[in-house]
Design a protein around this motif. Structure first.
Motif, PDB file in Angstrom:
ATOM      1  N   GLY A   6     -23.902 -38.468  20.682  1.00 24.45           N
ATOM      2  CA  GLY A   6     -24.246 -39.936  20.637  1.00 24.45           C
ATOM      3  C   GLY A   6     -23.673 -40.686  21.905  1.00 24.45           C
ATOM      4  N   ALA A   7     -23.685 -39.503  23.005  1.00 20.80           N
ATOM      5  CA  ALA A   7     -23.194 -40.200  24.459  1.00 20.80           C
ATOM      6  C   ALA A   7     -24.554 -40.974  25.170  1.00 20.80           C
ATOM      7  N   SER A   8     -24.295 -42.083  25.514  1.00 23.97           N
ATOM      8  CA  SER A   8     -25.125 -42.948  25.962  1.00 23.97           C
ATOM      9  C   SER A   8     -24.791 -43.825  27.533  1.00 23.97           C
ATOM     10  N   GLY A   9     -23.881 -43.681  27.825  1.00 17.06           N
ATOM     11  CA  GLY A   9     -23.230 -44.230  29.077  1.00 17.06           C
ATOM     12  C   GLY A   9     -24.072 -44.085  30.163  1.00 17.06           C
ATOM     13  N   MET A  10     -24.560 -42.790  30.547  1.00 17.95           N
ATOM     14  CA  MET A  10     -25.437 -42.234  31.523  1.00 17.95           C
ATOM     15  C   MET A  10     -26.742 -42.892  31.567  1.00 17.95           C
ATOM     16  N   ARG A  11     -27.166 -42.821  30.283  1.00 13.47           N
ATOM     17  CA  ARG A  11     -28.610 -43.358  30.083  1.00 13.47           C
ATOM     18  C   ARG A  11     -28.479 -44.927  30.174  1.00 13.47           C
ATOM     19  N   ASN A  12     -27.427 -45.784  29.853  1.00 12.33           N
ATOM     20  CA  ASN A  12     -27.322 -47.148  30.023  1.00 12.33           C
ATOM     21  C   ASN A  12     -27.251 -47.254  31.511  1.00 12.33           C
ATOM     22  N   LEU A  13     -26.451 -46.552  32.219  1.00 14.79           N
ATOM     23  CA  LEU A  13     -26.358 -46.653  33.794  1.00 14.79           C
ATOM     24  C   LEU A  13     -27.727 -46.616  34.443  1.00 14.79           C
ATOM     25  N   GLU A  14     -28.546 -45.637  34.022  1.00 16.55           N
ATOM     26  CA  GLU A  14     -29.717 -45.392  34.579  1.00 16.55           C
ATOM     27  C   GLU A  14     -30.511 -46.751  34.488  1.00 16.55           C
ATOM     28  N   ALA A  15     -30.803 -47.047  33.006  1.00 20.82           N
ATOM     29  CA  ALA A  15     -31.528 -48.330  32.930  1.00 20.82           C
ATOM     30  C   ALA A  15     -31.126 -49.382  33.757  1.00 20.82           C
ATOM     31  N   SER A  16     -29.610 -49.667  33.940  1.00 21.66           N
ATOM     32  CA  SER A  16     -29.244 -50.737  34.720  1.00 21.66           C
ATOM     33  C   SER A  16     -29.524 -50.702  36.402  1.00 21.66           C
ATOM     34  N   LEU A  17     -29.269 -49.441  36.829  1.00 26.65           N
ATOM     35  CA  LEU A  17     -29.893 -49.145  38.233  1.00 26.65           C
ATOM     36  C   LEU A  17     -31.344 -49.420  38.446  1.00 26.65           C
ATOM     37  N   ARG A  18     -32.071 -48.820  37.283  1.00 30.68           N
ATOM     38  CA  ARG A  18     -33.468 -48.923  37.593  1.00 30.68           C
ATOM     39  C   ARG A  18     -34.297 -50.557  37.625  1.00 30.68           C
ATOM     40  N   ARG A  19     -33.390 -51.092  36.710  1.00 31.31           N
ATOM     41  CA  ARG A  19     -33.565 -52.551  36.618  1.00 31.31           C
ATOM     42  C   ARG A  19     -33.132 -53.209  37.937  1.00 31.31           C
ATOM     43  N   VAL A  20     -32.260 -52.951  38.522  1.00 26.03           N
ATOM     44  CA  VAL A  20     -31.847 -53.668  39.726  1.00 26.03           C
ATOM     45  C   VAL A  20     -32.748 -53.310  40.772  1.00 26.03           C
ATOM     46  N   ALA A  21     -33.223 -52.263  40.779  1.00 19.77           N
ATOM     47  CA  ALA A  21     -34.130 -51.711  42.084  1.00 19.77           C
ATOM     48  C   ALA A  21     -35.416 -52.456  41.614  1.00 19.77           C
ATOM     49  N   ALA A  22     -35.939 -52.563  40.410  1.00 20.64           N
ATOM     50  CA  ALA A  22     -37.225 -53.289  40.155  1.00 20.64           C
ATOM     51  C   ALA A  22     -37.320 -54.572  40.465  1.00 20.64           C
ATOM     52  N   THR A  23     -36.129 -55.436  40.035  1.00 15.08           N
ATOM     53  CA  THR A  23     -35.831 -56.862  40.073  1.00 15.08           C
ATOM     54  C   THR A  23     -35.242 -57.533  40.982  1.00 15.08           C
ATOM     55  N   GLY A  24     -34.327 -56.767  41.714  1.00 17.40           N
ATOM     56  CA  GLY A  24     -33.701 -57.348  42.753  1.00 17.40           C
ATOM     57  C   GLY A  24     -32.399 -58.166  42.471  1.00 17.40           C
TER      58      GLY A  24
END
Length: 411
Positions: free
Chosen positions: A63-81
Motif C-alpha cells: 500500500g506504499a504510495s509516498g514515493m509515487r505521490n512525491l514523483e507526481a508532485s515533482l513532475r507537476r512542478v516541472a511542467a507547470t512552474g
C-alpha cells in the motif's frame, strides 16, 4: 560568488533544513549536509543518481504510495512552474547499514521550481522536514491520546491519498484536453497554399510543458488585384475554449479582409463580431495587406505586437504606426487607425505572436531587440530559412513556455 558578493553555494550548504536540487528528470544535482545526515546517505550515493533508484517505495508494503505521490508532485512542478507544498507523507527508508530493513519515516515535503533567464524550469528545489519523532511522540502521549492520534493520522493519510488520486485524474483530463485542443488547432490552422511566385513560410510551435494549448492563430488570404492579406492573432485563455474562439475569429477576419476597404475596417468588423463571442474579449490581432505592384504594406493592429519589416539592407522597421486596443476593449465603436509602409523587392515581412519574444521577468522591448538582431543577422535569407533561423535564435533550447506562431513573407 556573484555580483552581490554572496556565496550562494555556501548558503545552500548551511541551510538548516534538508534540501536537495533535482534536475527536471529527477536526478540529484546537489544536496546539502543536513539532507545527507537526515537520510543517512553519502553524497556519492545521491548526486548523479535518479531519485527513486536511491529511495524506492518499500517493496514489503503493497500500500506504499509516498514515493509515487512525491514523483507526481515533482513532475507537476516541472511542467507547470508552480510551487507545491505536499500533504504529510509516509515513505519508509531502507537502513543503509542493514540492507532489506526498512525504517518507518514521516516527511513534510515542499517542491519549488528554479527558473533560468528564459523563464524555463531547469531545477527543482526539494525541501523536506522529517516529522517522524513528532508522530511517534504523539503516539506515546497515552492510550486515549494515542488512539485519537492514530485515528487522525489514518484520516489524514486517507485524505492525502484521495487528494493525490484526484490530482492525477485532473492531470490526465488536462492531458486529454491538450491532445484534443492540439488536433483542433491543427485542423483550423492549415499550411498556406501556393502563392504563385511569392514565397511564404509558416511555423507554429505549441508551448513546451504546458497542459493546455493557447489561442494563437494566423491566416493568409489572396485578395483582388493580386494583393495578399496576412494576419496573426492571440486569444486570451487556454485549451479547447480558446481553440474554439480562435477558430471563429480567424474565419471572421479571413472573410472580412476579403470585402473590407482595408485592414482597419476589417479589424473594426472583427471587433464588433468579437463582442458576441464568449471568450473573445481582449483578443489581439494584426492585419497587413501587401500590394505587390505598389510595393506598399497597409496595416492595422488591435493590441497585437508590431510586425517587423526586414529591409533588403538588413534594417528592421517595426510596424507600430497604427496600434489600437484589443478587440472588444472599447464600450463604443471607434474607427481604427491604419498606416502604410513602403518596401522594395528583397525585403521580408515577419508577423509573430508573443511566445517568440516575451520571456518571464523580462521587459518586452528586450525581446523585440532580440528579434530585430536576429532578423538583421539573417537578412537576405529565403522565408523558409529565415523562419528556421529566427526560431533557432529566439526559442530556448527546451522550448518556449507559450505557443508561438511565426509567418515570414518574401516581398
Amino acid at each position: 560568488m556573484n555580483g552581490s558578493g554572496i556565496d550562494f553555494e555556501a548558503v545552500f550548504r548551511a541551510l538548516p533544513a534538508p534540501v536537495a536540487l533535482l534536475t527536471t528528470d529527477l536526478v540529484y544535482a546537489d544536496v546539502n549536509d543536513v539532507f545527507l545526515s537526515t537520510t543517512g546517505r553519502r553524497r556519492a550515493e545521491l548526486v548523479g543518481r535518479y531519485l527513486f533508484d536511491v529511495f524506492p517505495d518499500n517493496p514489503g508494503d503493497p500500500g506504499a504510495s509516498g514515493m509515487r505521490n512525491l514523483e507526481a508532485s515533482l513532475r507537476r512542478v516541472a511542467a507547470t512552474g508552480e510551487r507545491d507544498a505536499m500533504a504529510l507523507q509516509r515513505y519508509d527508508v531502507e537502513d543503509p547499514t542493514r540492507p532489506g530493513v526498512w525504517v518507518e519515516r514521516y516527511w513534510s515535503p515542499v517542491n519549488t521550481p528554479v527558473f533560468d533567464a528564459e523563464g524555463k524550469v531547469v531545477l527543482l528545489l526539494h525541501r523536506v522536514e522529517e516529522v517522524t519523532e513528532l508522530i511517534r511522540a504523539r503516539a506515546r502521549t497515552g492510550p486515549t491520546d494515542g488512539e485519537r492520534t492514530r485515528v487522525l493520522e489514518a484520516e489524514l493519510y486517507s485524505r492525502a491519498a484521495e487528494l493525490q488520486e484526484v490530482n492525477e485524474q485532473l492531470r490526465q483530463a488536462h492531458a486529454r484536453e491538450h491532445e484534443v485542443a492540439l488536433s483542433l488547432q491543427a485542423a483550423m490552422l492549415p499550411a498556406p497554399g501556393p502563392l504563385g511566385e511569392r514565397r511564404a513560410a509558416v511555423r507554429y510551435l505549441p508551448a513546451v510543458g504546458a497542459l493546455n494549448v493557447c489561442g494563437d492563430w494566423y491566416d493568409l488570404a489572396e485578395l483582388a488585384g493580386g494583393r495578399l492579406a496576412v494576419a496573426v492573432g492571440d486569444v486570451v485563455g487556454h485549451g479547447l475554449a480558446a481553440a474554439g474562439v480562435m477558430g471563429q475569429l480567424r474565419s471572421a477576419l479571413s472573410a472580412a479582409s476579403r470585402v473590407a476597404e482595408g485592414p482597419a475596417q476589417a479589424l473594426e468588423v472583427l471587433g464588433l463580431y468579437a463582442r458576441s463571442v464568449a471568450g473573445a474579449e481582449s483578443a489581439t490581432a494584426f492585419l497587413a495587406v501587401i500590394d505587390w505592384d505598389g510595393h506598399t504594406l497597409t496595416y492595422s493592429s488591435a493590441g497585437h505586437l508590431p510586425a517587423a519589416l526586414l529591409h533588403e539592407d538588413g534594417g528592421v522597421e517595426f510596424l507600430d504606426g497604427a496600434t489600437d486596443p484589443p478587440l472588444g476593449a472599447r464600450p463604443e465603436h471607434v474607427a481604427r487607425p491604419q498606416a502604410t509602409a513602403a518596401f522594395i523587392e528583397g525585403a521580408s515581412l515577419v508577423l509573430y505572436t508573443d511566445g517568440l519574444v516575451e520571456r518571464r521577468h523580462e521587459d518586452i522591448d528586450t525581446g523585440l531587440r532580440r528579434l530585430a538582431g536576429s532578423l538583421a543577422h539573417h537578412h537576405g535569407a529565403a522565408p523558409e530559412a529565415l523562419a528556421d533561423a529566427v526560431l533557432a535564435d529566439l526559442i530556448p533550447a527546451g522550448g518556449a513556455t507559450d505557443d508561438t506562431a511565426l509567418i515570414v513573407i518574401g516581398l
